[in-house]
Every structure is written in structure tokens, then in C-alpha cells.
Design an enzyme around this catalytic site. Structure first.
Site, PDB file in Angstrom:
ATOM      1  N   ASP A  32       1.190  13.565  -9.481  1.00  0.00           N
ATOM      2  CA  ASP A  32       0.879  13.547  -8.046  1.00  0.00           C
ATOM      3  C   ASP A  32       0.292  14.899  -7.630  1.00  0.00           C
ATOM      4  O   ASP A  32       0.754  15.534  -6.693  1.00  0.00           O
ATOM      5  CB  ASP A  32       2.143  13.233  -7.240  1.00  0.00           C
ATOM      6  CG  ASP A  32       1.837  12.813  -5.805  1.00  0.00           C
ATOM      7  OD1 ASP A  32       0.645  12.640  -5.480  1.00  0.00           O
ATOM      8  OD2 ASP A  32       2.782  12.685  -5.007  1.00  0.00           O
ATOM      9  N   LEU A  63      10.983  21.950   8.238  1.00  0.00           N
ATOM     10  CA  LEU A  63       9.619  22.384   7.958  1.00  0.00           C
ATOM     11  C   LEU A  63       8.638  21.222   7.961  1.00  0.00           C
ATOM     12  O   LEU A  63       7.446  21.407   8.183  1.00  0.00           O
ATOM     13  CB  LEU A  63       9.554  23.095   6.598  1.00  0.00           C
ATOM     14  CG  LEU A  63      10.454  24.327   6.435  1.00  0.00           C
ATOM     15  CD1 LEU A  63      10.399  24.831   5.005  1.00  0.00           C
ATOM     16  CD2 LEU A  63      10.031  25.420   7.404  1.00  0.00           C
ATOM     17  N   CYS A  86       7.744  10.493   3.842  1.00  0.00           N
ATOM     18  CA  CYS A  86       8.180   9.096   3.813  1.00  0.00           C
ATOM     19  C   CYS A  86       9.542   8.940   3.150  1.00  0.00           C
ATOM     20  O   CYS A  86      10.178   7.901   3.293  1.00  0.00           O
ATOM     21  CB  CYS A  86       7.130   8.232   3.124  1.00  0.00           C
ATOM     22  SG  CYS A  86       6.655   8.782   1.474  1.00  0.00           S
ATOM     23  N   PHE A  87      10.007   9.943   2.405  1.00  0.00           N
ATOM     24  CA  PHE A  87      11.292   9.805   1.725  1.00  0.00           C
ATOM     25  C   PHE A  87      12.334  10.810   2.194  1.00  0.00           C
ATOM     26  O   PHE A  87      13.416  10.884   1.637  1.00  0.00           O
ATOM     27  CB  PHE A  87      11.107   9.928   0.213  1.00  0.00           C
ATOM     28  CG  PHE A  87      10.259   8.830  -0.345  1.00  0.00           C
ATOM     29  CD1 PHE A  87      10.686   7.512  -0.285  1.00  0.00           C
ATOM     30  CD2 PHE A  87       9.022   9.107  -0.886  1.00  0.00           C
ATOM     31  CE1 PHE A  87       9.899   6.493  -0.782  1.00  0.00           C
ATOM     32  CE2 PHE A  87       8.228   8.090  -1.385  1.00  0.00           C
ATOM     33  CZ  PHE A  87       8.666   6.775  -1.330  1.00  0.00           C
ATOM     34  N   GLY A  88      12.013  11.608   3.196  1.00  0.00           N
ATOM     35  CA  GLY A  88      12.996  12.566   3.689  1.00  0.00           C
ATOM     36  C   GLY A  88      12.333  13.764   4.337  1.00  0.00           C
ATOM     37  O   GLY A  88      11.129  13.761   4.605  1.00  0.00           O
ATOM     38  N   VAL A 145      11.925  18.202   4.713  1.00  0.00           N
ATOM     39  CA  VAL A 145      11.967  19.494   4.029  1.00  0.00           C
ATOM     40  C   VAL A 145      12.436  20.532   5.039  1.00  0.00           C
ATOM     41  O   VAL A 145      11.903  20.620   6.145  1.00  0.00           O
ATOM     42  CB  VAL A 145      10.587  19.888   3.465  1.00  0.00           C
ATOM     43  CG1 VAL A 145      10.677  21.231   2.747  1.00  0.00           C
ATOM     44  CG2 VAL A 145      10.065  18.823   2.509  1.00  0.00           C
TER      45      VAL A 145
END
Length: 545
Positions: free
Chosen positions: A405, A292, A296-298, A300
Site C-alpha cells: 500500500d 491527528l 476508515c479503520f480508526g 491516529v
């Protein structure tokens, strides 16, 4: 895709433990309606059952027929139905009365662990029963619940209890009732009954109506309770039960705005989280189907859990979060259960770590606003979406929890413009030194309160600041905050009291609320409770002009 990040300087203080009273309030009773053909189960106060499946148990007709298919001794519900050609099916309930207790126990086991995915020993249980159910059956039901499932308390109610009615939505508020009734799929005369927000033991009847001046709207009527036990809207028409009252107004409007034509339609509910001992799941139980987004960290992904439940799966790059931290966060997030928070289901704690959550069909609010459907949203729809986010944050405020955030990229949109807050709490666990308020492009400077960006002082009041920025994203339908300014310029200007100008098309009173969230002194910013109330009532008063 949404970045999962944390500031690397001035680490915020650890999350304080939740007060016992707050935790206790979140332990919802389970309601199980044992019908002859279907079993319905869910949480008391929810607007719809969490699970609906056939009350059947199937066993293989012949040994060896199902070799290679993961053969089991028995199958329950939809799984039994799907294999009916090679199974012998049995119905343990006839006319609402249990005739096979072993199979009934399998259905209850399936309800708790596979459908609701809860630990039964943590929840009181309300069971419905047929009106002619013998006393011995009632005692047997109670015995199994206590001895087999270790439930803390049990109550057996008649099957004609209001809880079983499709028009009964339980403990939802006036605004949520309006949201549901005004959504597609409902016409004039659609209705629901809910608990009264102001009078204990009373109910409210909410009806969708239409007129030329107001268009589609919702009217609310208080259902009052007589000292003798009856119910009425007007004293000239009194009834023994709420069901009788509803049936009367189905046949004649008798002073209401419209006949009651059909129960309000409901969205198919997302299943709530797993049992406390099942937060850690096997990677093999998750099938990744479609990416999807990438952050920056993986990534979805859209995924399936156990081949039956649609989920969203965050796959974190190695080194992003420690396995221990992922499980700790799962335990904390289990306590945060609210309709306006994306529900975390489970984690796969070995790297690459999977974080499994409920799936929201329209993805992030930011991307949705940029699509054509988002560009066509009206001001009332945008304000309602903001009110939903404020409602979720007001809950976190009550629970003494901080998001850190909050922005449109971390709000997810589902059917009927339902908005839910995502990624709450994950930011503080990310192990990445580049996520720094003083350096690195990953830090969301434009959304962050100055005391948090400069000194790492994250509080619920810094979330309030971020919410004000999110409001500009909504009203401008996805525009980047502080257009034409870089992060350094934003920090310097904001520190000296600069505010973004009023976005085009934004009413002055709404911009005033934004400016209140951007006060330099955090204590002067409004609470989320106030913001929720302000936004929910925005079009009911003079403030929109």
C-alpha cells in the site's frame, strides 16, 4: 488519516521467514558512554545517541513524603532530577570511574529497559571507560554485564574513543551526510566524520561549504590510515588519531575548503522499539492527547508513553484486526529496523487495539505536500524525498518484504524533510471484506499494479509500480493520480498499457523512470536498489536535463 486495508480476494502467499543472515545483520551493538555527569547510549552506527540523561540515582529523603505519587525505592536520570527537592541524589561515577556499583547497576538497568528499551541479552555491548580506570573496575563492569544482564559479548573501550565524539556519525552514507549538513542549524564549516563506504578502517570527513556558483554544498575528504596506525588526508600532515586530525583542521584549513567550525547538528533521535518481551503494553501506559486524523479503520492520535515519550497511536475500531494478528505483526516489524521506516514501538492487543509508533511532526507526505511548506518545495528537495522512500523500500526489498500500500498518504514527514515509510505489512492483516480490488472505494486502485489489482499478485515489483505513482504525487505536490478518471476507467486503461502523461514541471528523464516502473511485465520494472541510486545521483549527472 491513512487507511489500513487489505485485498479480500486471491490472498497473497504468507510472508516467507527471514533468512538467518539477514536477521543477524540487524542485531546492532549497543554503545554506552558512562560520563561523570551524563550517560549517553545508543546503537553502533547510528548518527547520534538514542538516550542522554544525568548519571544520578535518587532516593526519598523521608518515608511517606511521596505517598500517592507511585513511590519507588529509587529514581534514575531525568526522573531523579525532576524530584531533586524530595530526593537524596548520588553520583555513582566520579571522574569517569565507578564508585558505587549498586547504583551503577541501576543506571545500566535504566539504560537498557527504560531508555533504549531493548533486551540486553540480544545485543553486544561497548562500554567506554576513563583512561585511568583500574583493571579491577574493568573486570567488575564486565562481570555485571554478563551475570546480571546476560549480554552475549562485551567490549570496554577508552572514553576518548572516536565513538564518543559529537562529530562522529558512524556508518552513514555520503547522501545522508549531505542531507544532515545542508539542513537548517548548520553553517559553512559545519562538519562530520563517518565510516568510509569504500575502504574498511578508513573514514570520510564531510564539510559544508559555500561559493557563489554552487551556493551551499558539501565536500568530502577521505581520511586514510597509515600502516603504522596514524591518519591523514594529505601525506604532509599526519596524525596519531582522528581526534588530532580534526583538531588540526579546526585551527587551520591547511588545504581544505574551509576551517572546521562546528560539529553537524543532529535531530533529537526517536527511541527504538521495546524489548522482545515488552511488545504487549498496558493501555494505561498510553495517554492520548490530540487526534491527528481519522481513517476508515480508526483514528491516529498524538500520545505519550509513560508520560515521557511522544508517540503516534493508531486506535483500531473493534473487528479491524485480531489481537493475535497484531502481536504477530509486531514481532515481524521488530525485525525491520531502518532509518527510513517508521519504527513500531508496541501494541495494546485488547480491543480497541492500539498500535504505537514513533511520532513524525509533519504527518503524512500527502497532507504536507498540500500545505504551504510543501507547495514551496523545490525539485531537488522533492527528488531527495523520493530517494529517501526508495532507500527504505530498497531495504524492504533486501529483506524480502512487501509493502502492498505504497503511496504518499503512507509516507510520514519529520524534521528537516526526513521521510519514512509507514503502515508496511499492516494492510494484509486488516479483517474487512469491503477492501476488495474489484469493489469498494477503499481499495487504492490508482496506486496498485494491474496484476495486484486484478489477481491479488502482490510482489516487490507491484510496490515498484506504486512507487512510480507516488513520484507523480511528489512532483505534482499532492495531485490525485489519473485526474478525471474513476477507478474502473483506470483499471481498464492501465490494463491496455495506458500511462499517465508527464506531470507539469517534471524533467523528461524523471518521467522516463516513472514509465519504467509502469511496465506491464513486473520483471521488466527496475529494482528499488536501482531507483535509490538513480534518485540519489540525479543532480550529479546529465540525466536531469
Amino acid at each position: 488519516a491513512r487507511a489500513l486495508c487489505r485485498p479480500a480476494v486471491c490472498r497473497p502467499r504468507p510472508l516467507p521467514p527471514l533468512p538467518p543472515t539477514a536477521m543477524e545483520e540487524e542485531v546492532a551493538a549497543l554503545v554506552i558512554d558512562n560520563g561523570s555527569g551524563m550517560c549517553k547510549a545508543g546503537f553502533a552506527g547510528d548518527d547520534a545517541p538514542r538516550a542522554v540523561f544525568p548519571s544520578i540515582v535518587g532516593r526519598p529523603r523521608h518515608q511517606g513524603v511521596m505517598v500517592g505519587m507511585g513511590q519507588k525505592d529509587s529514581y534514575v536520570g531525568d526522573e531523579a532530577q525532576s524530584k531533586r527537592g524530595i530526593l537524596t541524589l548520588k553520583y555513582p561515577i566520579e571522574h569517569g570511574i565507578v564508585t558505587n556499583w549498586d547504583d551503577m547497576e541501576k543506571i545500566w538497568h535504566h539504560t537498557f529497559y527504560n531508555e533504549l528499551r531493548v533486551a540486553p541479552e540480544e545485543h553486544p555491548v561497548l562500554l567506554t571507560e576513563a583512561p585511568l580506570n583500574p583493571k579491577a573496575n574493568r573486570e567488575k563492569m564486565t562481570q555485571i554485564m554478563f551475570e546480571t544482564f546476560n549480554i552475549p559479548s562485551n567490549y570496554v573501550a577508552p572514553v576518548d574513543s572516536i565513538q564518543a565524539e559529537e562529530w562522529y556519525f558512524g556508518k552513514i552514507g555520503r547522501k545522508d551526510a549531505e542531507r544532515q549538513l545542508l539542513s537548517p542549524g548548520n553553517a559553512r564549516g559545519a562538519f562530520l566524520v563517518r565510516e568510509s563506504e569504500t575502504t574498511k578502517g578508513a573514514y570520510s570527513l564531510s564539510i559544508r561549504d559555500w561559493d557563489e556558483a554552487r551556493g551551499d554544498h558539501v565536500k568530502h575528504y577521505k581520511i586514510r590510515k597509515l600502516d603504522t596506525g596514524g591518519y591523514y588526508i594529505t601525506t604532509r600532515a599526519q596524525f596519531n588519531s582522528v581526534q588530532e586530525l580534526v583538531q588540526h583542521y579546526v585551527e587551520v584549513n591547511d588545504g581544505l575548503c574551509h576551517l572546521l567550525t562546528a560539529a553537524c547538528t543532529t535531530m533529537k533521535p526517536q527511541t527504538m522499539g521495546l524489548a522482545k518481551d515488552a511488545w504487549e503494553i498496558s493501555r494505561s501506559s498510553i495517554t492520548l492527547q490530540r487526534r491527528l486524523g481519522t481513517g476508515c479503520f480508526g483514528d491516529v492520535w498524538l500520545g505519550m508513553w509513560n508520560g515521557s515519550t511522544k508517540v503516534a497511536v493508531k486506535t483500531l475500531k473493534p473487528g479491524t484486526m485480531s489481537p493475535k494478528a497484531s502481536l504477530e505483526e509486531a514481532q515481524i516489524m521488530k525485525l525491520l529496523r531502518h532509518d527510513k521506516l517508521v519504527q513500531l514501538y508496541a501494541v495494546v492487543p485488547e480491543e480497541p487495539i492500539y498500535i504505537v509508533t514513533e511520532f513524525m511532526c509533519h504527518g503524512s507526505l500527502l497532507e504536507f505536500l498540500k500545505d504551504q511548506e510543501g507547495q514551496d518545495l523545490t525539485l531537488p528537495q522533492l527528488v531527495d524525498m523520493a530517494a529517501q522512500v526508495a532507500e527504505g523500500m530498497a531495504y524492504m526489498e533486501r529483506m524480502d518484504y512487501i509493502h502492498r500500500d505504497l503511496r504518499a498518504a503512507n509516507i510520514l514527514v519529520g524534521e528537516r524533510l526526513v521521510c519514512k515509510i509507514a503502515d508496511f505489512g499492516l494492510a494484509r492483516l486488516i479483517e474487512d471484506n469491503e477492501y476488495n480490488p474489484r469493489q469498494g472505494a477503499k481499495f487504492p486502485i490508482k496506486w496498485t499494479a494491474p496484476e495486484a489489482a486484478l489477481f491479488g499478485r502482490f510482489t516487490i515489483k507491484s510496490d515498484v509500480w506504486s512507487f512510480g505513482i507516488l513520484l507523480t504525487e511528489l512532483i505534482s505536490k499532492g495531485r490525485v493520480p489519473y485526474p478525471g478518471m474513476n477507478n474502473r476507467e483506470v483499471l481498464e486503461q492501465v490494463e491496455h498499457g495506458y500511462h499517465m502523461p508527464c506531470p507539469p514541471g517534471c524533467p523528461a528523464s524523471l518521467y522516463e523512470a516513472m514509465e519504467q516502473t509502469w511496465r506491464l511485465d513486473p520483471e521488466e520494472r527496475p529494482t528499488f536498489e536501482y531507483l535509490q541510486s538513480f534518485l540519489e545521483d540525479y543532480f550529479n549527472g546529465p540525466q536531469q536535463n
